[in-house]
Scaffold this motif. Structure first.
Motif, PDB file in Angstrom:
ATOM      1  N   GLY A 285       1.748   0.181  -7.113  1.00 18.17           N
ATOM      2  CA  GLY A 285       1.120   1.141  -6.337  1.00 18.17           C
ATOM      3  C   GLY A 285       1.066   0.513  -5.169  1.00 18.17           C
ATOM      4  N   ALA A 286       0.772  -0.945  -4.603  1.00 11.72           N
ATOM      5  CA  ALA A 286       1.424  -1.139  -3.730  1.00 11.72           C
ATOM      6  C   ALA A 286       2.858  -1.015  -2.525  1.00 11.72           C
ATOM      7  N   GLU A 287       3.534  -0.906  -3.530  1.00 10.03           N
ATOM      8  CA  GLU A 287       4.896  -0.842  -3.312  1.00 10.03           C
ATOM      9  C   GLU A 287       4.793   1.060  -2.617  1.00 10.03           C
ATOM     10  N   ARG A 288       4.529   2.001  -3.496  1.00 10.71           N
ATOM     11  CA  ARG A 288       4.853   3.165  -3.506  1.00 10.71           C
ATOM     12  C   ARG A 288       3.570   2.907  -2.308  1.00 10.71           C
ATOM     13  N   ALA A 289       2.280   3.003  -2.432  1.00 11.06           N
ATOM     14  CA  ALA A 289       1.777   2.577  -0.778  1.00 11.06           C
ATOM     15  C   ALA A 289       2.429   2.620   0.182  1.00 11.06           C
ATOM     16  N   ARG A 290       3.221   2.066   0.712  1.00 11.50           N
ATOM     17  CA  ARG A 290       3.863   1.126   1.929  1.00 11.50           C
ATOM     18  C   ARG A 290       5.121   2.194   1.583  1.00 11.50           C
TER      19      ARG A 290
ATOM     20  N   GLN B  99      -6.463   5.191  -3.279  1.00  4.30           N
ATOM     21  CA  GLN B  99      -6.400   6.608  -4.296  1.00  4.30           C
ATOM     22  C   GLN B  99      -5.577   6.614  -5.119  1.00  4.30           C
ATOM     23  N   LEU B 100      -6.007   7.112  -6.246  1.00  7.01           N
ATOM     24  CA  LEU B 100      -4.983   6.735  -7.892  1.00  7.01           C
ATOM     25  C   LEU B 100      -5.365   5.627  -8.395  1.00  7.01           C
ATOM     26  N   TRP B 101      -5.593   5.407 -10.028  1.00  6.76           N
ATOM     27  CA  TRP B 101      -5.902   4.341 -10.374  1.00  6.76           C
ATOM     28  C   TRP B 101      -5.304   2.620  -9.920  1.00  6.76           C
ATOM     29  N   ASP B 102      -3.623   2.917  -8.850  1.00  9.74           N
ATOM     30  CA  ASP B 102      -3.005   1.941  -8.759  1.00  9.74           C
ATOM     31  C   ASP B 102      -3.065   1.770  -6.979  1.00  9.74           C
ATOM     32  N   GLY B 103      -3.931   2.682  -5.934  1.00  8.92           N
ATOM     33  CA  GLY B 103      -4.082   3.202  -5.192  1.00  8.92           C
ATOM     34  C   GLY B 103      -2.808   3.336  -4.346  1.00  8.92           C
ATOM     35  N   ALA B 104      -1.502   3.821  -4.541  1.00  6.91           N
ATOM     36  CA  ALA B 104      -0.289   4.774  -4.233  1.00  6.91           C
ATOM     37  C   ALA B 104      -0.999   5.083  -3.458  1.00  6.91           C
ATOM     38  N   ALA B 105      -1.958   5.947  -2.965  1.00  4.25           N
ATOM     39  CA  ALA B 105      -2.268   6.829  -1.781  1.00  4.25           C
ATOM     40  C   ALA B 105      -2.871   6.373  -1.255  1.00  4.25           C
ATOM     41  N   ASP B 106      -3.047   5.765   0.368  1.00  9.92           N
ATOM     42  CA  ASP B 106      -3.842   4.629   1.006  1.00  9.92           C
ATOM     43  C   ASP B 106      -4.857   5.586   1.834  1.00  9.92           C
ATOM     44  N   SER B 107      -5.159   7.292   1.477  1.00 11.09           N
ATOM     45  CA  SER B 107      -6.173   7.485   2.232  1.00 11.09           C
ATOM     46  C   SER B 107      -5.615   9.016   1.451  1.00 11.09           C
TER      47      SER B 107
ATOM     48  N   SER C 201      -0.324  10.486  10.558  1.00  8.61           N
ATOM     49  CA  SER C 201      -1.895   9.869  10.796  1.00  8.61           C
ATOM     50  C   SER C 201      -2.392  10.598  12.222  1.00  8.61           C
ATOM     51  N   ASP C 202      -4.119  10.012  12.007  1.00  8.18           N
ATOM     52  CA  ASP C 202      -4.246  10.720  13.289  1.00  8.18           C
ATOM     53  C   ASP C 202      -4.843   9.324  13.894  1.00  8.18           C
ATOM     54  N   ASP C 203      -4.723   7.830  12.935  1.00  9.75           N
ATOM     55  CA  ASP C 203      -5.252   7.034  13.371  1.00  9.75           C
ATOM     56  C   ASP C 203      -4.081   6.253  13.262  1.00  9.75           C
ATOM     57  N   ARG C 204      -3.115   5.562  14.026  1.00  7.11           N
ATOM     58  CA  ARG C 204      -2.510   4.565  12.440  1.00  7.11           C
ATOM     59  C   ARG C 204      -2.335   3.274  12.830  1.00  7.11           C
ATOM     60  N   GLU C 205      -3.379   2.452  14.333  1.00  6.48           N
ATOM     61  CA  GLU C 205      -3.556   0.894  14.279  1.00  6.48           C
ATOM     62  C   GLU C 205      -4.649   0.381  13.573  1.00  6.48           C
ATOM     63  N   THR C 206      -6.210   1.600  13.393  1.00  2.00           N
ATOM     64  CA  THR C 206      -7.577   0.575  12.634  1.00  2.00           C
ATOM     65  C   THR C 206      -6.535   1.007  11.224  1.00  2.00           C
ATOM     66  N   MET C 207      -6.118   1.228   9.878  1.00  2.00           N
ATOM     67  CA  MET C 207      -6.103   1.067   9.250  1.00  2.00           C
ATOM     68  C   MET C 207      -4.897  -0.054   8.469  1.00  2.00           C
ATOM     69  N   PHE C 208      -5.251  -1.189   7.843  1.00  2.00           N
ATOM     70  CA  PHE C 208      -4.040  -2.355   7.716  1.00  2.00           C
ATOM     71  C   PHE C 208      -3.021  -1.083   7.252  1.00  2.00           C
ATOM     72  N   PRO C 209      -2.112  -2.154   6.454  1.00  2.00           N
ATOM     73  CA  PRO C 209      -0.888  -1.971   5.168  1.00  2.00           C
ATOM     74  C   PRO C 209      -1.920  -2.555   3.942  1.00  2.00           C
ATOM     75  N   PRO C 210      -0.837  -1.965   3.442  1.00  2.00           N
ATOM     76  CA  PRO C 210      -1.232  -2.805   2.089  1.00  2.00           C
ATOM     77  C   PRO C 210      -0.623  -3.973   1.760  1.00  2.00           C
ATOM     78  N   ASN C 211      -0.989  -5.157   1.238  1.00  2.00           N
ATOM     79  CA  ASN C 211      -0.404  -6.369   1.080  1.00  2.00           C
ATOM     80  C   ASN C 211       0.774  -6.313   0.428  1.00  2.00           C
TER      81      ASN C 211
END
Ligand code: HEC
Ligand code: HEC
Length: 394
Positions: free
Chosen positions: A282-287, A142-150, A298-308
């Protein structure tokens, strides 16, 4: 012949192959027994404008399929959570001076954008353009730079942003409990006392609501794909052909017209707002985001990969926006520097802002090659882009 073999044959047919017509009628180039697109071959000379491969692509562009589940948010599809989300979305008391609610910038009449180049609240201008929320739930970042990963990690950023709602974390948690505590308790049980926990719960309810924000009527393009040849005029059909052939489809792909990924197409920044590095930041902010998909909230910490990890190639990359509703969301681009769709198309034709331009960042994506516009090309592309917005919404 006795009835026996016929019954056996009928039973075999019911099981599989014979359910398809044993002798197919001769069909135009493209086999589409289940969708009436084939009709265009007979009814509309314009149909000959598309190759078989293009028809296959066009069929993937409509209708928009149902949303994928979000395993990180266990209330994502619960109506009672969406109802609380609706209340939160409209609650201006969740801002420092009681004047800013989400809906102020995300206006339903404009596909949940605001008509401004850069967002404004409390007399302050932000640095970015407010995107539409239609189909926001279809992309993870989410957001123009993907700073939120959900979708549920995003609201805290708006609530705490000094140029948006402007609340401190503790004050936000206090107000959420005071105004929505009962409703949240009914869904999530007793609060833990951790401010981020209640903020995450509110974020998940908002996400449940944002998942419901989809246009209520099909766009002319959807009606056209479904077989109504009159739904798009000849210019829009030609615009679709150009959209496929000059390569817009490479990034604005699928039924939401977005690949959910980040690209540098060299749209200008607004110098007044300063340089925008896009995905590189954005990638850094998301991390580091406290409510990221791998966090304890999070309700599922396994399935979603973190940002590169961020790399220099991420400079000037932004999220490919959906083009559904684009007739309602001018001005365009991450900083709102392009006033019209015509201006957007001219910029693409030129291959983005020139490399010496101090207001554009990043190396142009290989998919965004320049191209030449002839005759009615620009107007046709615009006619097609406009056909992605339902008439009733305009
Ligand atoms: C002052 C105007 C403003 C307010 C208030 C506001 N937003 Fe936004 N919203 C924006 C802007 C600007 C962006 C893009 C910001 C960025 O990319 O950094 C955005 C982005 C988003 C996105 C990401 C959409 C996408 O496709 O990437 C979502 C979801 C969203 N907002 C939801 C909300 C919610 C929920 C609230 C209330 C808690 C809210 N917004 C309050 C202006 C606003
Ligand atoms: C390489 C990927 C890519 C290609 C190819 C591409 N786009 Fe985009 N598009 C993007 C990205 C990324 C943005 C956001 C750029 C920004 O704001 O800095 C964007 C933004 C837009 C916008 C503005 C939407 C908004 O809400 O602000 C429009 C309209 C658009 N593109 C149409 C097109 C058309 C038409 C073509 C073909 C001529 C095209 N795009 C080709 C990736 C692409």
């Amino acid at each position: 012949m006795t009835r026996g073999p016929w019954l056996a044959l009928a039973a075999a047919c019911a099981m599989a192959a014979c359910q398809r017509a044993p002798v197919s009628p001769p069909r135009p180039r493209d086999a589409a027994p289940d969708r009436p697109l084939a009709r265009f071959y007979e009814a509309d000379a314009g149909a000959a404008m598309f190759t078989e491969r293009e028809w296959r692509r066009i069929r993937r562009m409509s209708p928009v399929p149902p949303l994928e589940p979000d395993p990180t948010n266990r209330v994502a599809d619960r109506p009672e959570a969406a109802r609380v989300g609706y209340a939160l979305f409209h609650d201006a008391s969740l801002s420092i001076d009681g004047t800013v609610a989400c809906v102020r910038c995300h206006d339903p009449a404009r596909a949940f954008s605001d008509g401004l180049a850069r967002a404004e609240a409390r007399g302050l201008r932000g640095r970015r353009n407010t995107p539409s929320l239609w189909w926001a739930a279809t992309h993870r970042w989410q957001l123009w730079d993907g700073a939120a990963d959900s979708l549920w990690a995003q609201p805290v950023m708006a609530w705490e942003h000094p140029r948006e709602h402007g609340l401190s974390r503790d004050e936000l948690a206090r107000r959420l409990i005071a105004r929505h505590g009962e409703a949240l308790r009914a869904i999530f049980g007793e609060p833990t006392g951790d401010p981020l926990s209640v903020i995450a719960q509110a974020g998940k309810c908002l996400a449940a609501y944002v998942r419901t924000l989809v246009p209520r009527a099909p766009a002319p393009f959807d009606r056209w794909v479904a077989g109504d040849a009159s739904a798009m005029g000849a210019p829009a059909v030609r615009g679709l052909q150009l959209f496929l052939r000059v390569g817009c489809i490479r990034c604005h792909s699928g039924a939401t017209f977005s690949d959910g990924d980040f690209h540098a197409v060299r749209f200008p920044d607004d110098p007044e707002a300063g340089p925008d590095h896009g995905r590189r930041e954005g990638a850094e902010r998301a991390r580091l985001h406290p409510l990221r998909a791998q966090s304890a909230y999070s309700d599922d910490r396994e399935t979603m990969f973190p940002p590169n990890p961020t790399s220099p190639e991420d400079e000037g990359r932004f999220l490919t926006p959906s083009l559904r509703g684009v007739a309602l969301t001018a001005p365009y681009g991450h900083a709102g520097t392009l006033p019209t769709l015509e201006a957007v198309i001219d910029l693409y034709a030129a291959g983005g802002a020139p490399s010496g331009d101090p207001n554009a960042r990043g190396e142009r994506d290989v998919f965004a090659e320049p191209f030449s516009l002839r005759g009615s090309d620009r107007a046709d592309l615009v006619a097609f882009l406009r056909a992605l917005t339902p008439d009733a919404a305009r």
